[in-house]
Design a protein around this motif. Structure first.
Motif, PDB file in Angstrom:
ATOM      1  N   VAL A  88       0.535  -1.077   0.277  1.00  0.00           N
ATOM      2  CA  VAL A  88      -0.783  -0.071  -0.011  1.00  0.00           C
ATOM      3  C   VAL A  88       0.707   1.543   0.336  1.00  0.00           C
ATOM      4  CG1 VAL A  88      -2.176  -0.582   0.909  1.00  0.00           C
ATOM      5  CG2 VAL A  88      -0.033  -0.539   2.400  1.00  0.00           C
ATOM      6  N   ALA A  89       1.650   1.344   1.083  1.00  0.00           N
ATOM      7  CA  ALA A  89       3.125   2.307   0.778  1.00  0.00           C
ATOM      8  C   ALA A  89       3.537   2.672  -1.066  1.00  0.00           C
ATOM      9  CB  ALA A  89       4.214   2.006   2.000  1.00  0.00           C
ATOM     10  N   ALA A  90       3.667   1.534  -1.692  1.00  0.00           N
ATOM     11  CA  ALA A  90       3.868   2.248  -2.450  1.00  0.00           C
ATOM     12  C   ALA A  90       2.754   3.306  -4.085  1.00  0.00           C
ATOM     13  CB  ALA A  90       4.009   0.857  -3.497  1.00  0.00           C
ATOM     14  N   TYR A  91       1.592   3.247  -3.458  1.00  0.00           N
ATOM     15  CA  TYR A  91       1.184   4.143  -4.198  1.00  0.00           C
ATOM     16  C   TYR A  91       0.807   5.481  -3.550  1.00  0.00           C
ATOM     17  CZ  TYR A  91      -2.159  -0.022  -5.738  1.00  0.00           C
ATOM     18  OH  TYR A  91      -2.004  -0.399  -6.938  1.00  0.00           O
ATOM     19  N   TYR A  92       1.938   5.840  -2.746  1.00  0.00           N
ATOM     20  CA  TYR A  92       1.781   6.935  -2.298  1.00  0.00           C
ATOM     21  C   TYR A  92       3.328   7.521  -2.088  1.00  0.00           C
ATOM     22  CZ  TYR A  92      -2.330   6.771   1.072  1.00  0.00           C
ATOM     23  OH  TYR A  92      -3.692   6.343   1.151  1.00  0.00           O
ATOM     24  N   LEU A  93       3.965   6.839  -2.500  1.00  0.00           N
ATOM     25  CA  LEU A  93       5.599   6.805  -3.291  1.00  0.00           C
ATOM     26  C   LEU A  93       6.413   6.726  -4.228  1.00  0.00           C
ATOM     27  CD1 LEU A  93       6.706   6.567   0.560  1.00  0.00           C
ATOM     28  CD2 LEU A  93       7.064   8.725  -0.704  1.00  0.00           C
ATOM     29  N   ARG A  94       5.754   6.311  -5.611  1.00  0.00           N
ATOM     30  CA  ARG A  94       5.633   6.217  -6.614  1.00  0.00           C
ATOM     31  C   ARG A  94       7.396   5.445  -7.595  1.00  0.00           C
ATOM     32  NH1 ARG A  94       1.308   3.587  -9.861  1.00  0.00           N
ATOM     33  NH2 ARG A  94      -0.773   4.775  -8.729  1.00  0.00           N
ATOM     34  N   ASP A  95       7.485   4.959  -7.756  1.00  0.00           N
ATOM     35  CA  ASP A  95       8.861   5.211  -8.009  1.00  0.00           C
ATOM     36  C   ASP A  95       9.306   5.190  -9.776  1.00  0.00           C
ATOM     37  OD1 ASP A  95      12.056   4.759  -8.583  1.00  0.00           O
ATOM     38  OD2 ASP A  95      12.096   3.246  -7.694  1.00  0.00           O
ATOM     39  N   VAL A  96       9.938   6.168 -10.565  1.00  0.00           N
ATOM     40  CA  VAL A  96       9.823   6.165 -11.680  1.00  0.00           C
ATOM     41  C   VAL A  96      10.385   5.239 -12.685  1.00  0.00           C
ATOM     42  CG1 VAL A  96      11.525   7.813 -11.803  1.00  0.00           C
ATOM     43  CG2 VAL A  96       9.438   7.970 -13.956  1.00  0.00           C
ATOM     44  N   GLY A  97      11.407   4.321 -11.438  1.00  0.00           N
ATOM     45  CA  GLY A  97      12.335   3.746 -12.225  1.00  0.00           C
ATOM     46  C   GLY A  97      12.185   1.933 -12.604  1.00  0.00           C
ATOM     47  N   VAL A  98      11.198   1.842 -11.461  1.00  0.00           N
ATOM     48  CA  VAL A  98       9.986   0.506 -11.710  1.00  0.00           C
ATOM     49  C   VAL A  98       9.110   0.616 -12.992  1.00  0.00           C
ATOM     50  CG1 VAL A  98      11.415  -0.726  -9.892  1.00  0.00           C
ATOM     51  CG2 VAL A  98       9.540   0.111  -9.847  1.00  0.00           C
ATOM     52  N   ASP A  99       8.779   1.970 -13.329  1.00  0.00           N
ATOM     53  CA  ASP A  99       7.223   1.719 -13.899  1.00  0.00           C
ATOM     54  C   ASP A  99       6.110   1.992 -13.157  1.00  0.00           C
ATOM     55  OD1 ASP A  99       8.600   2.440 -16.477  1.00  0.00           O
ATOM     56  OD2 ASP A  99       8.679  -0.281 -16.484  1.00  0.00           O
TER      57      ASP A  99
END
Length: 557
Positions: free
Chosen positions: A134-145
């Motif tokens: 769930v945390a990944a939706y708040y801190l999206r990483d452009v490096g992994v698309d």
């Protein structure tokens, strides 16, 4: 609420966050590398987001600035609200397995569980998603698309992970999603097993039901034939010994027959000799006649000598006859005995031949038994494989029925939550409307599928990179507000400025103004990175933009 970010790393100055819209400005250098002069290396705006993510328990993936050699001793700290009061997280690169909260050290699993409960209300039980999902939706990483799709945080993300996370963040039924996920995972595993079963594994392939039935019937016929042959089979004990005895008897019979031929020949010769002896002796009177014709008169002395010779001759002939008679009797007797022996041997051989002809060797019987065992084994194997095929078919039907039932349950659940869904959809549509007006109708629909909830955010009209970026922006903003109101999410949202790379200044200005207003209404923070020249263009579009400059940093990304 985020308060302060600190870091011991060249070129990293730290940040102080305020309410509402927070902007991290990336200053572009006039001369490449000049900004980093004397500092060894400069962190870019994407690195800023990754550092925040690192402090919230992320792994250090390839491409992360912390993987660089000059970051080996880096240590960062983040002060934010946890459980209703400001607390400071400290995490260093030298020990990636632990983090500190207000000085208390925690191993990473415990630390993530702690943050999950503090920021997202996760209890770590039931069918809840994991904290990092769930945390990944708040801190999206452009490096992994991370900006490729609104519903995914990286390419080819597992469908069950996205559905569980979004169901939780949008306050839907995660238990229902988990049930659907279990059915789909079981179905996927079943398909993989079927695919694997088509290939040779340990010398066998599973096969199709009809083919297996045909092979089973053929083997059953073969088994019946073997079983019948075994039932009629008579095992001759010591079969090999009997065969050897028959061969020996045949040799003895041939030898006796050969010997009898020789003996019978001898008997005939003896009988012929005896017959010739019975013809008598030569008459000596013819000698007197011969002498008389010659006018020779034999004296009495000569006559007596003839008589003596004749007597001697008679004696010799008599002795010879007795010998021949005795020899003939012996040979006849021996012949009789040999014939009796021959008859006995022939009877024994005939009995053994009858016995061998009526039955078979134990080895032959054993071989038949082995063949029967092999056929039984093959039948058992095919029957088991047929049962597996049946179970697969039945399981597939059961899964299809269960999947259809769950789809109905999802439909019913969405119907029961129609007011909640309508609120979400209106919120998303209102955000898109503030960006595009009535030129691009927008909607966030949540549909019932056999895979569970399906989230479909759209902004109408021709789709391009800008529209896709704004679709994701509205989706994340709607998600963050919904999750915060439900107690399922924190009061901040962070976006890498790469999200706005394809939008013009007017559209970026509209998005930042929207984020500022939403944060003011909802008591949230929206943090984004942006190039200095892009911010200047935005401010020309929106001079009244209310934002907090939380950090300035040179840009290498």
């Amino acid at each position: 609420m985020l308060y302060e970010l600190k870091g011991h790393l060249p070129g990293f100055k730290g940040a102080r966050f305020g309410d509402g819209l927070n902007v991290v400005i990336a200053q572009r250098s006039e001369t490449p590398g000049a900004a980093a002069e004397g500092s060894g290396r400069v962190m870019g705006k994407t690195d800023f987001v990754r550092v925040l993510d690192f402090l919230l328990g992320s792994d250090v993936r390839a491409g992360n600035p912390l993987r660089r050699a000059d970051s080996a001793e880096a240590e960062f700290g983040l002060t934010l609200d946890l459980f209703g009061q400001p607390r400071t997280i400290v995490r260093g690169v030298q020990n990636l397995l632990t983090a500190q909260v207000n000085g208390a050290s925690m191993r990473m699993p415990k630390f993530r569980a702690y943050l999950g409960k503090a920021l997202f209300g996760l209890t770590g039980s039931g069918n809840e998603p994991t904290f990092r999902t769930v945390a990944a939706y708040y801190l999206r990483d452009v490096g992994v698309d991370g900006f490729a799709s609104p519903t995914e945080t990286y390419r080819k993300q597992r469908g069950l992970d996205t559905r569980l996370a979004l169901a939780y963040l949008f306050a839907l039924d995660v238990d229902l999603v988990a049930k659907v996920g279990e059915v789909r995972e079981t179905d996927r595993s079943l398909r993989e097993l079927r695919k694997a079963a088509k290939e040779t594994v340990m010398g066998m392939t599973l096969g199709r039901g009809n083919d297996l039935d045909a092979r089973i019937r053929t083997l059953q016929i073969q088994r019946e034939a073997l079983a019948g042959e075994i039932a009629e089979f008579r095992v001759v004990e010591r079969y090999a010994q009997h065969r050897e005895r028959v061969d020996e008897l045949s040799r003895r019979i041939r030898e006796i027959n050969d010997h009898l031929v020789v003996v019978e020949r001898k008997v005939k010769d003896i009988e012929q000799a005896i017959s010739e002896d019975e013809g008598g002796f030569s008459d000596r009177a013819y000698l007197q006649q011969v002498f008389e014709q010659l006018n020779v008169v034999l004296p009495d002395l000569v006559t007596r000598r003839f008589e003596e010779v004749e007597a001697f001759h008679r004696s010799v002939v008599a002795n010879r006859r007795r010998y021949l008679e005795a020899e003939r009797v012996r040979l006849v007797r021996d012949t009789s005995q040999e014939r009796e022996k021959l008859a006995a041997l022939d009877r024994e051989r005939a009995e053994l031949m009858r016995l061998l002809a009526a039955g078979g060797a134990f080895e032959t019987y054993s071989e038949l038994q082995r063949e029967l065992s092999v056929v039984d084994g093959r039948i058992a194997e095919l029957v088991e494989r047929r049962a597996i095929v049946d179970r697969w078919v039945n399981t597939s039907r059961h899964l299809q029925l269960h999947s259809a039932e769950l789809e109905l349950q999802v439909n019913a659940d969405l119907h029961d939550r129609r007011d909640h869904l309508a609120t979400i959809s209106r919120r998303y549509a209102s955000y898109a409307y503030q960006l595009y007006g009535d030129k691009r109708p927008a909607a966030l629909t949540i549909e019932a599928k056999r895979s569970g909830y399906k989230f479909v955010p759209t902004i109408g009209g021709e789709s391009d990179h800008e529209v896709r970026g704004m679709t994701l922006f509205c989706f994340d903003l709607c998600m963050a507000v919904t999750a915060k109101r439900a107690g399922h999410g924190p009061d901040f949202l962070v976006h890498d400025g790469h999200l706005f790379d394809h939008a013009d200044a007017h559209r970026v200005a509209g998005a930042l103004r929207l984020a500022s207003e939403v944060c003011r209404q909802e008591g949230m923070q929206y943090v984004t990175t942006i190039d200095a020249d892009r911010l200047d263009a935005v401010l020309r579009e929106r001079p009244d933009l209310d934002y907090h400059l939380c950090m300035e940093m040179p840009d290498e990304t």
